[in-house]
Design a protein around this motif. Structure first.
Motif, short mmCIF file in Angstrom:
data_model
loop_
_atom_site.label_atom_id
_atom_site.label_comp_id
_atom_site.label_asym_id
_atom_site.label_seq_id
_atom_site.Cartn_x
_atom_site.Cartn_y
_atom_site.Cartn_z
N TYR A 89 -18.12 2.44 -8.12
CA TYR A 89 -18.65 1.19 -7.58
C TYR A 89 -20.14 1.16 -7.28
CZ TYR A 89 -17.07 3.49 -3.18
OH TYR A 89 -16.81 4.35 -2.16
N GLN A 104 -15.60 -7.52 -6.54
CA GLN A 104 -14.57 -6.87 -7.35
C GLN A 104 -13.24 -6.79 -6.58
OE1 GLN A 104 -16.02 -3.06 -8.90
NE2 GLN A 104 -14.00 -2.16 -8.56
N MET A 105 -13.33 -6.80 -5.26
CA MET A 105 -12.12 -6.72 -4.45
C MET A 105 -11.68 -8.09 -3.96
SD MET A 105 -12.82 -3.17 -2.48
CE MET A 105 -11.46 -3.41 -1.35
N GLU A 108 -2.87 0.37 -4.52
CA GLU A 108 -3.65 -0.56 -5.34
C GLU A 108 -5.09 -0.71 -4.84
OE1 GLU A 108 -2.64 -1.64 -8.09
OE2 GLU A 108 -4.39 -2.92 -8.44
N LEU A 109 -5.27 -0.66 -3.52
CA LEU A 109 -6.61 -0.82 -2.95
C LEU A 109 -7.56 0.23 -3.51
CD1 LEU A 109 -8.52 -2.10 -0.73
CD2 LEU A 109 -7.76 -0.23 0.73
N LYS A 144 -7.13 2.10 -6.25
CA LYS A 144 -7.26 1.98 -7.71
C LYS A 144 -8.31 0.92 -8.05
CE LYS A 144 -2.79 3.49 -9.42
NZ LYS A 144 -1.51 3.03 -9.97
N ARG A 145 -8.21 -0.19 -7.35
CA ARG A 145 -9.09 -1.31 -7.63
C ARG A 145 -10.54 -1.02 -7.24
NH1 ARG A 145 -8.78 -7.19 -6.53
NH2 ARG A 145 -6.56 -7.04 -6.09
N SER A 146 -10.75 -0.34 -6.11
CA SER A 146 -12.11 -0.16 -5.62
C SER A 146 -12.77 1.09 -6.18
CB SER A 146 -12.12 -0.12 -4.10
OG SER A 146 -11.33 0.95 -3.65
N GLY A 202 -11.79 2.91 -8.79
CA GLY A 202 -11.80 2.90 -10.26
C GLY A 202 -10.72 3.82 -10.80
N GLU A 203 -10.01 3.33 -11.81
CA GLU A 203 -8.88 4.09 -12.36
C GLU A 203 -9.33 5.39 -13.00
OE1 GLU A 203 -5.52 3.11 -12.73
OE2 GLU A 203 -5.48 0.93 -12.41
N ARG A 226 -11.86 -3.71 2.69
CA ARG A 226 -10.63 -4.47 2.89
C ARG A 226 -10.60 -5.09 4.30
NH1 ARG A 226 -7.42 -4.14 6.22
NH2 ARG A 226 -7.39 -1.90 6.55
#
Ligand code: ATP
Ligand code: MG
Length: 429
Positions: A264, A295-296, A50-51, A53-55, A57-58, A90
């Motif tokens: 990003y 965003q994170m 998930e880290l 994907k979230r940072s 970008g999908e 993170r």
């Protein structure tokens, strides 16, 4: 050897003959970063999927098709890190070390993993040195990052072979307006775009600028330019960066198509590129990512960073033959001893010398052997001098000191005087 016992394709062993060059490169970078006041951080190699994907970008190549993702035994989805920024953000958030506007200037080194097609300069496990700065939002720090890399290329002797490409992606507002204009333009030429670009037009239109497809590139010639959409703030930031690079005398070319693969980035983006490595020409790339921390899940925190590919830079040093001579020699002195008594005396003598000269690279012959065979090994080791202990030397409590690279005759040195003598003839790192 059966295939299942071989290394995975695209994941390389770095053999003993290659490691001196790696260590020289890594050591040079580490010293430089120390000198500019950057501190090292070490993150795990595996993180929650998930880290990334979230940072990242999908809708990026990395997340769509390059990640090594697997299920942990307890069912969590984990991923081998494809890059370092996400984990670094993170880590600083988790430990609160960027809170209250604290400035952090950090760097890291280590392996990254991407399932790409292996070729020269492109691997599935590769290594980066990366750097991230938090809580500084001015162009001065963007400039410092570039100035440091410029100095590095100078120290490595590859400055003439790299070129700096620069662009600004603006703030998210100006990028939003630009995106609209670009989508409108590209939609009007939809049929002339390659399939990938048609897909990206819907998901991540800026990435169309990055295309390698010639037909799409032709369409892009008349496309709107980001530079025309920058707001005053982004424009001032970009001008501030360019003024600083000019002040230091660092040449650059503006590349309006430079958008970088990750989602990003904002404002400054840059790449150091070379034409010495074929298709894999980017050796260092980075930019500003003012929105990423928020965003994170953190407080708004400006950030800027870059990463360089160690494999590509080591390849460059090899290609340009910028390999310092001293790094290939790993032994200064080689001690040969003949007979059991000499071997014991030699061991003790070697330890005494090491006490006095802790940086001396002294190799003691192992495996006994004749005079001839020990001497051959001494020569092959690359040592500058051989020390010889036989019956005669034992009787006189001296050691034979023989230059191996043709500087003078063999002489006898008293055991007690050996360290002092070596100190005068071996330059120690
Ligand atoms: P490229 O366009 O070459 O795929 P990238 O934009 O994906 O690079 P970044 O994510 O910015 O690369 O990584 C920074 C640097 O790491 C690159 O400039 C390159 O030197 C190196 N790098 C990236 N991917 C690889 C790889 N698969 N093998 C070796 N080095 C790599
Ligand atoms: Mg890539």
């Amino acid at each position: 050897m059966s295939k299942s016992l071989q290394a995975i394709r695209g994941m390389n062993d770095i053999l003993p003959e290659q490691t001196p060059l790696w260590r020289y490169f890594e050591g040079t970078v580490a010293r430089l970063l120390d000198n500019y006041g950057y501190k090292q951080i070490r993150m795990p190699i595996v993180e929650f999927t998930e880290l990334f994907k979230r940072s990242i970008g999908e809708v990026t190549d990395i997340v769509e098709k390059e990640m090594y993702t697997f299920e942990d035994r307890n069912g969590d989805s984990l991923t081998l890190r494809p890059e370092g920024t996400a984990a670094c953000v993170r880590a600083v958030l988790e430990h609160g070390i960027t809170g209250g506007g604290q400035v952090q200037k950090l760097w890291y080194i280590g392996p990254m993993f991407r399932h790409e097609r292996p070729q020269k300069g492109r691997y599935r496990q590769f290594h980066q040195i990366g750097l991230e700065v938090f809580n500084l939002d001015g162009p001065d720090i963007d400039a410092e990052l570039i100035i440091m890399t410029w100095r590095l290329w100078g120290e490595l002797g590859i400055r003439d072979a790299v070129k700096l490409e620069l662009n600004s992606l603006g703030t998210s507002e100006s990028r939003g307006r630009y995106r609209e204009a670009l989508v409108e333009y590209l939609s009007a030429h939809h049929d002339k775009l390659d399939e990938d670009s048609q897909r990206r037009l819907k998901t991540n239109p800026l990435r169309v600028l990055d295309t390698k497809n010639a037909d799409t590139q032709a369409v892009l010639v008349d496309a709107p330019k980001m530079a025309d959409y920058l707001d005053d703030e982004s424009r001032a930031h970009f001008e501030g960066l360019k003024a600083r690079l000019d002040a230091v005398g660092i040449p650059y070319v503006l590349n309006p198509k430079l958008v970088r693969g990750l989602d990003y980035y904002s404002k400054t983006v840059f790449e150091w590129v070379t034409d010495k490595l074929g298709a894999q020409g980017t050796v260092c790339a980075g930019g500003r990512y003012d929105g990423l921390v928020e965003q994170m899940g953190g407080k708004p925190t400006p950030g800027v960073g870059f990463a360089m590919g160690i494999e590509r830079l080591v390849l460059m040093l090899e290609t340009l033959e910028q390999i310092p001579e001293e790094i290939s020699r790993q032994v200064d002195v080689y001690l040969c001893a003949f007979g059991e008594a000499a071997e014991l005396a030699g061991l003790a003598l070697a330890e005494r010398v090491r006490d006095q000269l802790p940086n001396l690279r002294l190799q003691v012959n192992a495996g006994a052997g004749s005079f001839k065979s020990q001497f051959k090994k001494a020569d092959k080791s690359g040592a500058l001098y051989a020390l010889i202990l036989g019956d005669d030397e034992m009787a006189q409590q001296v050691v034979g000191f023989k230059p191996l690279r043709g500087q003078g005759e063999q002489q006898s040195i008293a055991w007690d005087a050996l360290a002092a003598h070596l100190a005068t003839c071996v330059v120690q790192g």
